[in-house]
Design a protein around this motif. Sequence first.
Motif, PDB file in Angstrom:
ATOM      1  N   LEU A  24       0.822  -1.207   0.000  1.00 60.19           N
ATOM      2  CA  LEU A  24       0.000   0.000   0.000  1.00 60.19           C
ATOM      3  C   LEU A  24       0.863   1.267   0.000  1.00 60.19           C
ATOM      4  N   ARG A  25       1.938   1.264   0.805  1.00 62.08           N
ATOM      5  CA  ARG A  25       2.834   2.424   0.828  1.00 62.08           C
ATOM      6  C   ARG A  25       3.470   2.643  -0.540  1.00 62.08           C
ATOM      7  N   SER A  26       3.853   1.558  -1.193  1.00 65.02           N
ATOM      8  CA  SER A  26       4.448   1.648  -2.522  1.00 65.02           C
ATOM      9  C   SER A  26       3.456   2.233  -3.517  1.00 65.02           C
ATOM     10  N   MET A  27       2.210   1.803  -3.431  1.00 64.38           N
ATOM     11  CA  MET A  27       1.175   2.297  -4.334  1.00 64.38           C
ATOM     12  C   MET A  27       0.993   3.803  -4.161  1.00 64.38           C
ATOM     13  N   VAL A  28       0.962   4.267  -2.912  1.00 63.26           N
ATOM     14  CA  VAL A  28       0.788   5.693  -2.642  1.00 63.26           C
ATOM     15  C   VAL A  28       1.957   6.478  -3.228  1.00 63.26           C
ATOM     16  N   ARG A  29       3.175   5.984  -3.015  1.00 60.87           N
ATOM     17  CA  ARG A  29       4.353   6.678  -3.539  1.00 60.87           C
ATOM     18  C   ARG A  29       4.310   6.748  -5.060  1.00 60.87           C
ATOM     19  N   THR A  30       3.834   5.697  -5.696  1.00 59.55           N
ATOM     20  CA  THR A  30       3.737   5.675  -7.156  1.00 59.55           C
ATOM     21  C   THR A  30       2.773   6.743  -7.648  1.00 59.55           C
ATOM     22  N   TYR A  31       1.616   6.863  -7.011  1.00 60.10           N
ATOM     23  CA  TYR A  31       0.646   7.886  -7.405  1.00 60.10           C
ATOM     24  C   TYR A  31       1.240   9.288  -7.260  1.00 60.10           C
ATOM     25  N   VAL A  32       1.941   9.526  -6.152  1.00 62.87           N
ATOM     26  CA  VAL A  32       2.531  10.842  -5.917  1.00 62.87           C
ATOM     27  C   VAL A  32       3.623  11.110  -6.952  1.00 62.87           C
ATOM     28  N   LYS A  33       4.429  10.099  -7.271  1.00 61.23           N
ATOM     29  CA  LYS A  33       5.491  10.271  -8.260  1.00 61.23           C
ATOM     30  C   LYS A  33       4.922  10.566  -9.642  1.00 61.23           C
ATOM     31  N   LYS A  34       3.765   9.983  -9.964  1.00 59.37           N
ATOM     32  CA  LYS A  34       3.137  10.270 -11.250  1.00 59.37           C
ATOM     33  C   LYS A  34       2.748  11.739 -11.341  1.00 59.37           C
ATOM     34  N   VAL A  35       2.209  12.282 -10.260  1.00 54.67           N
ATOM     35  CA  VAL A  35       1.841  13.699 -10.247  1.00 54.67           C
ATOM     36  C   VAL A  35       3.099  14.553 -10.383  1.00 54.67           C
ATOM     37  N   GLU A  36       4.130  14.213  -9.610  1.00 56.72           N
ATOM     38  CA  GLU A  36       5.369  14.983  -9.654  1.00 56.72           C
ATOM     39  C   GLU A  36       6.011  14.944 -11.034  1.00 56.72           C
ATOM     40  N   ALA A  37       5.918  13.807 -11.710  1.00 57.10           N
ATOM     41  CA  ALA A  37       6.482  13.692 -13.063  1.00 57.10           C
ATOM     42  C   ALA A  37       5.765  14.629 -14.025  1.00 57.10           C
ATOM     43  N   GLN A  38       4.448  14.726 -13.900  1.00 53.69           N
ATOM     44  CA  GLN A  38       3.687  15.622 -14.772  1.00 53.69           C
ATOM     45  C   GLN A  38       4.002  17.084 -14.462  1.00 53.69           C
ATOM     46  N   ILE A  39       4.232  17.378 -13.186  1.00 48.93           N
ATOM     47  CA  ILE A  39       4.604  18.741 -12.797  1.00 48.93           C
ATOM     48  C   ILE A  39       5.970  19.084 -13.384  1.00 48.93           C
ATOM     49  N   GLU A  40       6.911  18.135 -13.290  1.00 46.08           N
ATOM     50  CA  GLU A  40       8.248  18.353 -13.861  1.00 46.08           C
ATOM     51  C   GLU A  40       8.172  18.581 -15.364  1.00 46.08           C
ATOM     52  N   GLY A  41       7.237  17.873 -16.017  1.00 40.52           N
ATOM     53  CA  GLY A  41       7.060  18.016 -17.454  1.00 40.52           C
ATOM     54  C   GLY A  41       6.270  19.254 -17.839  1.00 40.52           C
ATOM     55  N   LYS A  42       5.832  20.007 -16.845  1.00 37.98           N
ATOM     56  CA  LYS A  42       5.078  21.253 -17.050  1.00 37.98           C
ATOM     57  C   LYS A  42       3.779  21.031 -17.836  1.00 37.98           C
ATOM     58  N   ASP A  43       3.172  19.873 -17.621  1.00 36.67           N
ATOM     59  CA  ASP A  43       1.914  19.548 -18.309  1.00 36.67           C
ATOM     60  C   ASP A  43       0.770  19.735 -17.314  1.00 36.67           C
ATOM     61  N   TYR A  44       0.084  20.871 -17.405  1.00 34.78           N
ATOM     62  CA  TYR A  44      -0.959  21.211 -16.431  1.00 34.78           C
ATOM     63  C   TYR A  44      -2.111  20.215 -16.461  1.00 34.78           C
ATOM     64  N   ASP A  45      -2.620  19.894 -17.651  1.00 33.88           N
ATOM     65  CA  ASP A  45      -3.781  19.005 -17.751  1.00 33.88           C
ATOM     66  C   ASP A  45      -3.469  17.604 -17.234  1.00 33.88           C
ATOM     67  N   ALA A  46      -2.318  17.064 -17.615  1.00 40.20           N
ATOM     68  CA  ALA A  46      -1.940  15.727 -17.156  1.00 40.20           C
ATOM     69  C   ALA A  46      -1.678  15.721 -15.650  1.00 40.20           C
ATOM     70  N   ALA A  47      -1.083  16.795 -15.148  1.00 36.70           N
ATOM     71  CA  ALA A  47      -0.806  16.880 -13.713  1.00 36.70           C
ATOM     72  C   ALA A  47      -2.116  16.933 -12.922  1.00 36.70           C
ATOM     73  N   THR A  48      -3.073  17.698 -13.443  1.00 36.65           N
ATOM     74  CA  THR A  48      -4.377  17.788 -12.785  1.00 36.65           C
ATOM     75  C   THR A  48      -5.065  16.429 -12.768  1.00 36.65           C
ATOM     76  N   GLN A  49      -4.984  15.739 -13.889  1.00 36.51           N
ATOM     77  CA  GLN A  49      -5.607  14.413 -13.991  1.00 36.51           C
ATOM     78  C   GLN A  49      -4.940  13.425 -13.027  1.00 36.51           C
ATOM     79  N   ALA A  50      -3.614  13.440 -12.961  1.00 32.54           N
ATOM     80  CA  ALA A  50      -2.888  12.542 -12.060  1.00 32.54           C
ATOM     81  C   ALA A  50      -3.194  12.881 -10.603  1.00 32.54           C
TER      82      ALA A  50
END
Length: 89
Positions: A24-50
């Motif tokens: 469960l902890r791994s799953m949570v970290r994965t979700y957060v990393k997906k959001v952070e990756a979209q933020i790093e990529g400067k993709d607002y729509d994808a970051a919002t979706q993640a």
Amino acid sequence: MANSAGSRKRARQAIKRRAHNASLRSMVRTYVKKVEAQIEGKDYDAATQAFTAAQPVLDKMARKGMLSPNKVSRTKARLNAHIKSLKAA
């Protein structure tokens, strides 16, 4: 080492629970990393979706006691602030 039957059973249960909690902890970290990756990529729509996908997972972990409610709140606030800064830029 566990001696009584009850303590042996608790040891077995602890091993299973530890594995489940790690998953469960791994799953949570994965979700957060997906959001952070979209933020790093400067993709607002994808970051919002993640972020929308990550929010209920984080909240559920707080309800179950897996993560502190304050930590979850802080994480969500920081991610949301980063996403809003993408829109402003």
